[in-house]
Design a protein around this motif. Structure first.
Motif, PDB file in Angstrom:
ATOM      1  N   CYS A 228       0.850  -1.195   0.000  1.00 20.11           N
ATOM      2  CA  CYS A 228       0.000   0.000   0.000  1.00 20.11           C
ATOM      3  C   CYS A 228       0.885   1.243   0.000  1.00 20.11           C
ATOM      4  CB  CYS A 228      -0.900  -0.006   1.227  1.00 20.11           C
ATOM      5  SG  CYS A 228      -1.967  -1.452   1.323  1.00 20.11           S
ATOM      6  N   PRO A 229       1.084   1.854  -1.168  1.00 20.24           N
ATOM      7  CA  PRO A 229       2.013   2.991  -1.227  1.00 20.24           C
ATOM      8  C   PRO A 229       1.552   4.238  -0.498  1.00 20.24           C
ATOM      9  CG  PRO A 229       1.008   2.613  -3.383  1.00 20.24           C
ATOM     10  CD  PRO A 229       0.605   1.466  -2.520  1.00 20.24           C
ATOM     11  N   SER A 230       0.230   4.381  -0.263  1.00 26.08           N
ATOM     12  CA  SER A 230      -0.197   5.576   0.477  1.00 26.08           C
ATOM     13  C   SER A 230      -1.476   5.331   1.267  1.00 26.08           C
ATOM     14  CB  SER A 230      -0.372   6.779  -0.464  1.00 26.08           C
ATOM     15  OG  SER A 230      -1.419   6.538  -1.369  1.00 26.08           O
ATOM     16  N   LEU A 231      -1.617   6.108   2.340  1.00 23.11           N
ATOM     17  CA  LEU A 231      -2.766   6.011   3.251  1.00 23.11           C
ATOM     18  C   LEU A 231      -3.360   7.409   3.408  1.00 23.11           C
ATOM     19  CD1 LEU A 231      -0.933   4.021   6.090  1.00 23.11           C
ATOM     20  CD2 LEU A 231      -2.420   3.025   4.337  1.00 23.11           C
TER      21      LEU A 231
ATOM     22  N   PHE B 186     -10.274   5.326   7.026  1.00 24.14           N
ATOM     23  CA  PHE B 186      -9.124   5.684   6.199  1.00 24.14           C
ATOM     24  C   PHE B 186      -9.088   4.783   4.966  1.00 24.14           C
ATOM     25  CE2 PHE B 186      -7.226   2.287   8.762  1.00 24.14           C
ATOM     26  CZ  PHE B 186      -6.355   1.645   7.888  1.00 24.14           C
ATOM     27  N   VAL B 187      -8.407   5.256   3.931  1.00 26.05           N
ATOM     28  CA  VAL B 187      -8.218   4.407   2.744  1.00 26.05           C
ATOM     29  C   VAL B 187      -6.749   4.078   2.590  1.00 26.05           C
ATOM     30  CG1 VAL B 187     -10.203   5.072   1.322  1.00 26.05           C
ATOM     31  CG2 VAL B 187      -8.091   6.387   1.170  1.00 26.05           C
TER      32      VAL B 187
ATOM     33  N   GLY C  66       3.160   0.120  -9.388  1.00 29.38           N
ATOM     34  CA  GLY C  66       4.473   0.312  -8.758  1.00 29.38           C
ATOM     35  C   GLY C  66       4.831   1.745  -8.431  1.00 29.38           C
ATOM     36  N   PHE C  67       4.040   2.711  -8.894  1.00 31.51           N
ATOM     37  CA  PHE C  67       4.298   4.111  -8.531  1.00 31.51           C
ATOM     38  C   PHE C  67       3.726   4.393  -7.139  1.00 31.51           C
ATOM     39  CE2 PHE C  67       4.620   4.366 -13.143  1.00 31.51           C
ATOM     40  CZ  PHE C  67       5.684   5.232 -13.318  1.00 31.51           C
ATOM     41  N   ALA C  68       4.317   5.371  -6.445  1.00 32.17           N
ATOM     42  CA  ALA C  68       3.792   5.760  -5.126  1.00 32.17           C
ATOM     43  C   ALA C  68       2.639   6.741  -5.343  1.00 32.17           C
ATOM     44  CB  ALA C  68       4.895   6.394  -4.287  1.00 32.17           C
ATOM     45  N   VAL C  69       1.541   6.223  -5.848  1.00 28.18           N
ATOM     46  CA  VAL C  69       0.400   7.070  -6.207  1.00 28.18           C
ATOM     47  C   VAL C  69      -0.365   7.459  -4.942  1.00 28.18           C
ATOM     48  CG1 VAL C  69      -1.798   7.146  -7.460  1.00 28.18           C
ATOM     49  CG2 VAL C  69       0.191   6.044  -8.507  1.00 28.18           C
ATOM     50  N   GLY C  70      -0.521   8.760  -4.734  1.00 30.81           N
ATOM     51  CA  GLY C  70      -1.215   9.260  -3.559  1.00 30.81           C
ATOM     52  C   GLY C  70      -2.718   9.314  -3.774  1.00 30.81           C
TER      53      GLY C  70
END
Length: 327
Positions: free
Chosen positions: A212-215, A224-225, A257-261
């Motif tokens: 999970c790249p972002s929360l 939260f997502v 694979g990108f740290a997509v927010g």
């Protein structure tokens, strides 16, 4: 900012999906990792950006679309940059394993420190403005105090890297997302911690085998997502035992694979996310349906954030080093 002034006294109105491009800002020469609006409402025309080009920039992203200042205190890619709650300082960390707290006006370093690992995430405590969490390519997350320039606490997990950190309301607990996914197990993907005691509260929150790249925290409800590398966002309760909502999945965008927010609109009605194909997706929070997609960038869009005061103003950034402002 004259544009923000009329909105300061009033309550945030409902968020609509932005349609038109206002500013196109391209002074970065490398991918942008993070953007953040200034948290001080009167100064929220300022947008902060951290880039792989080793710089941090501050923009007037509401009135002029101009770059106001560039800070070049890092010798490698800047992976994380955050405003202090007073809006007068910027905390940054990167692949040179250094932390810098910079005075916004003078550009001088108020505090600098070297860590043992490459930094990928920084978050200020929501109520203790001098305390922040620092994580990265390490099994440890550290809580620092700016006043003493010392580490207050260390949170140790059997992982290799911390991808994101999310404080829960009041800051007594926080979550970390990690890359602990293995073939046979997905525990420790999201870990809940007690901030004061550094004890693990739970590591059995998310059981799918995706990192999970972002929360992101809902502004009004206790939810939260988590953005997942399974190309969907999962919804969880922000209270123990942090159960997943199996009825809602926000899917359609690509992460790859990108740290997509991802983040909620300030009124909590929309969930917005970037996508590795350059699009921005807007979901109805309650129905989890896609309301609209915006073809925002040619390269991967890694962040899309709503303005805290101006309704429906959105900033997006991408892997080509471009920032766009939409309304």
């Amino acid at each position: 900012s004259e544009l923000i002034k009329p909105y300061l006294g009033s309550k945030y109105k409902s968020t609509e999906v932005p349609k038109s491009l206002i500013f196109y800002m391209s002074k970065h020469s490398g991918p942008i990792n993070e953007i953040q609006w200034c948290p001080v409402r009167e100064q929220s025309h300022m947008l902060l950006s951290a880039s792989m080009d080793k710089t941090v920039k501050v923009w007037d992203a509401v009135d002029t679309g101009c770059c106001l200042k560039t800070y070049s205190c890092h010798s490698c890619a800047v992976r994380a940059a955050r405003w202090s709650s007073c809006g007068r300082r910027i905390l940054s960390g990167g692949f040179d394993s250094t932390l810098h707290l910079t005075d916004v006006e003078t550009g001088k370093q108020i505090f600098s420190s070297k860590t043992e690992f490459r930094i990928s995430v920084l978050k200020f405590h929501p109520t203790e403005s001098n305390v922040f969490l620092c994580g990265g390519f390490s099994p440890e997350v550290k809580a620092w105090d700016i006043r003493t320039s010392k580490v207050l606490r260390v949170y140790k997990a059997a992982v290799q890297q911390t991808l994101d950190v999310l404080f829960l309301p009041e800051g007594r607990e926080f979550l970390t997302s990690t890359d602990a996914v293995s073939r046979d197990s997905a525990d420790r993907t999201i870990i809940a911690w007690d901030f004061q005691s550094a004890a693990k509260i739970s590591n059995q929150i998310f059981h799918e085998r995706y990192t999970c790249p972002s929360l992101s925290l809902h502004p009004k409800e206790s939810m939260f997502v988590a953005q997942t590398n399974g190309n969907y966002m999962a919804l969880f309760s922000a209270q123990r035992p942090y159960r997943i909502n199996k009825k809602k999945r926000y899917e359609g965008h690509k992460v790859e694979g990108f740290a997509v927010g991802c983040e909620f609109s300030p009124d909590g009605t929309l969930l917005v996310t970037g996508s590795s194909d350059g699009k921005v997706f807007f979901y109805n929070y309650h129905t989890s349906r896609i309301i609209r997609t915006l073809s925002a960038h040619r390269e991967a869009c890694v962040s899309a954030i709503f303005h805290p005061v101006l309704p429906s103003l959105l900033a997006t950034c991408d892997w080509a080093g471009e920032i766009k402002i939409w309304q």
